[in-house]
Design a protein around this motif. Structure first.
Motif, PDB file in Angstrom:
ATOM      1  N   ALA A   1      11.454  67.311 105.348  1.00  0.00           N
ATOM      2  CA  ALA A   1      12.020  65.936 106.611  1.00  0.00           C
ATOM      3  C   ALA A   1      12.503  65.515 106.984  1.00  0.00           C
ATOM      4  O   ALA A   1      13.022  64.843 107.938  1.00  0.00           O
ATOM      5  N   SER A   2      13.539  66.362 107.134  1.00  0.00           N
ATOM      6  CA  SER A   2      14.556  66.281 108.129  1.00  0.00           C
ATOM      7  C   SER A   2      14.481  67.242 109.712  1.00  0.00           C
ATOM      8  O   SER A   2      14.922  66.184 110.618  1.00  0.00           O
ATOM      9  N   LYS A   3      13.008  67.091 109.609  1.00  0.00           N
ATOM     10  CA  LYS A   3      12.710  67.840 110.770  1.00  0.00           C
ATOM     11  C   LYS A   3      13.331  67.828 112.295  1.00  0.00           C
ATOM     12  O   LYS A   3      13.715  67.256 113.378  1.00  0.00           O
ATOM     13  N   SER A   4      13.712  69.051 111.567  1.00  0.00           N
ATOM     14  CA  SER A   4      15.425  69.572 112.942  1.00  0.00           C
ATOM     15  C   SER A   4      14.726  70.916 113.240  1.00  0.00           C
ATOM     16  O   SER A   4      13.917  71.494 112.383  1.00  0.00           O
ATOM     17  N   ALA A   5      15.085  72.047 113.422  1.00  0.00           N
ATOM     18  CA  ALA A   5      14.959  73.043 114.210  1.00  0.00           C
ATOM     19  C   ALA A   5      14.837  74.010 113.264  1.00  0.00           C
ATOM     20  O   ALA A   5      14.513  74.660 112.494  1.00  0.00           O
ATOM     21  N   MET A   6      16.237  73.767 112.010  1.00  0.00           N
ATOM     22  CA  MET A   6      16.578  74.423 110.898  1.00  0.00           C
ATOM     23  C   MET A   6      15.897  73.752 109.910  1.00  0.00           C
ATOM     24  O   MET A   6      15.067  75.411 108.926  1.00  0.00           O
ATOM     25  N   GLY A   7      15.293  73.120 109.383  1.00  0.00           N
ATOM     26  CA  GLY A   7      13.658  72.579 108.234  1.00  0.00           C
ATOM     27  C   GLY A   7      12.812  73.318 109.413  1.00  0.00           C
ATOM     28  O   GLY A   7      12.008  73.701 108.020  1.00  0.00           O
ATOM     29  N   LYS A   8      12.260  73.629 110.366  1.00  0.00           N
ATOM     30  CA  LYS A   8      11.150  73.917 110.741  1.00  0.00           C
ATOM     31  C   LYS A   8      11.508  75.445 110.234  1.00  0.00           C
ATOM     32  O   LYS A   8      10.209  76.268 109.965  1.00  0.00           O
ATOM     33  N   ALA A   9      12.493  76.357 110.777  1.00  0.00           N
ATOM     34  CA  ALA A   9      12.379  77.956 110.004  1.00  0.00           C
ATOM     35  C   ALA A   9      11.909  77.526 108.686  1.00  0.00           C
ATOM     36  O   ALA A   9      12.357  78.401 108.280  1.00  0.00           O
ATOM     37  N   ILE A  10      13.043  76.567 108.343  1.00  0.00           N
ATOM     38  CA  ILE A  10      12.983  76.631 106.636  1.00  0.00           C
ATOM     39  C   ILE A  10      11.511  76.535 106.356  1.00  0.00           C
ATOM     40  O   ILE A  10      10.956  77.580 105.210  1.00  0.00           O
ATOM     41  N   GLN A  11      10.749  75.509 106.611  1.00  0.00           N
ATOM     42  CA  GLN A  11       9.291  75.932 106.295  1.00  0.00           C
ATOM     43  C   GLN A  11       8.443  77.055 106.548  1.00  0.00           C
ATOM     44  O   GLN A  11       6.922  77.238 105.533  1.00  0.00           O
TER      45      GLN A  11
ATOM     46  N   SER B   1       9.899  85.550 112.089  1.00  0.00           N
ATOM     47  CA  SER B   1       8.633  84.043 112.022  1.00  0.00           C
ATOM     48  C   SER B   1       9.195  82.594 112.743  1.00  0.00           C
ATOM     49  O   SER B   1       8.843  82.318 113.251  1.00  0.00           O
ATOM     50  N   ALA B   2      10.406  83.189 111.289  1.00  0.00           N
ATOM     51  CA  ALA B   2      11.634  81.577 111.102  1.00  0.00           C
ATOM     52  C   ALA B   2      11.699  81.870 112.966  1.00  0.00           C
ATOM     53  O   ALA B   2      12.447  80.378 112.883  1.00  0.00           O
ATOM     54  N   ASN B   3      12.309  82.566 113.292  1.00  0.00           N
ATOM     55  CA  ASN B   3      12.930  82.994 114.409  1.00  0.00           C
ATOM     56  C   ASN B   3      12.474  82.665 115.250  1.00  0.00           C
ATOM     57  O   ASN B   3      13.099  81.542 116.638  1.00  0.00           O
ATOM     58  N   ASP B   4      11.611  82.588 115.843  1.00  0.00           N
ATOM     59  CA  ASP B   4      10.411  82.393 116.990  1.00  0.00           C
ATOM     60  C   ASP B   4      10.341  80.961 116.607  1.00  0.00           C
ATOM     61  O   ASP B   4      10.395  80.474 117.804  1.00  0.00           O
TER      62      ASP B   4
END
Length: 143
Positions: free
Chosen positions: A73-83, A99-102
């Motif tokens: 829901a956040s649609k942010s860079a951090m949100g995608k890394a957390i996913q 992978s999260a860093n990438d």
């Protein structure tokens, strides 16, 4: 050092000669670009306020579905890394963190690439100043 006055400022502009016009244009362009970047690149697009704490609470509670929903829901860079961290949490942590860093870096790269105009301005302006100074037009006297 003497205090700033408009008379001294206009004298410096005149002493700089015709080179001052492109320098002035580059300065205005740099300021406009910086303002544009500051307005478009908000912290919420990279790391929304409170997302880390909220996701940590989901993680500690073991609610991984809720955590994924919050991160998506956040649609942010951090949100995608957390996913990525949540989805592959059962794999070796060092490869998951990489992978999260990438993923986060892939989100940031377009913003980094958009800094090219500022890099060009920052490179060109001193060269123009040096070129005008070497002609001995009053900014830098040559022997």
């Amino acid at each position: 050092m003497e205090p700033f006055t408009w008379k001294r400022f206009t004298h410096m502009i005149e002493a700089g000669g015709i080179t001052m016009y492109p320098l002035g244009a580059l300065s205005v362009g740099a300021i406009a670009y910086i303002v544009e970047r500051l307005t478009r690149l908000r912290k919420g697009r990279l790391a929304p306020e409170g997302l880390s704490d909220q996701c940590r609470a989901f993680w500690n509670a073991g609610d991984f579905d809720g955590l994924l929903a919050k991160a998506k829901a956040s649609k942010s860079a951090m949100g995608k890394a957390i996913q990525v961290l949540v989805t592959y949490r059962d794999r070796p942590m060092d490869s998951v963190v990489q992978s999260a860093n990438d993923v986060a870096m892939a989100e940031l790269l377009p913003h980094i690439r958009q800094c090219k105009p500022l890099i060009i301005i920052a490179t060109t302006a001193p060269l123009l100043g040096a070129a005008s100074g070497n002609r001995g037009n009053g900014v830098i006297q040559t022997p």
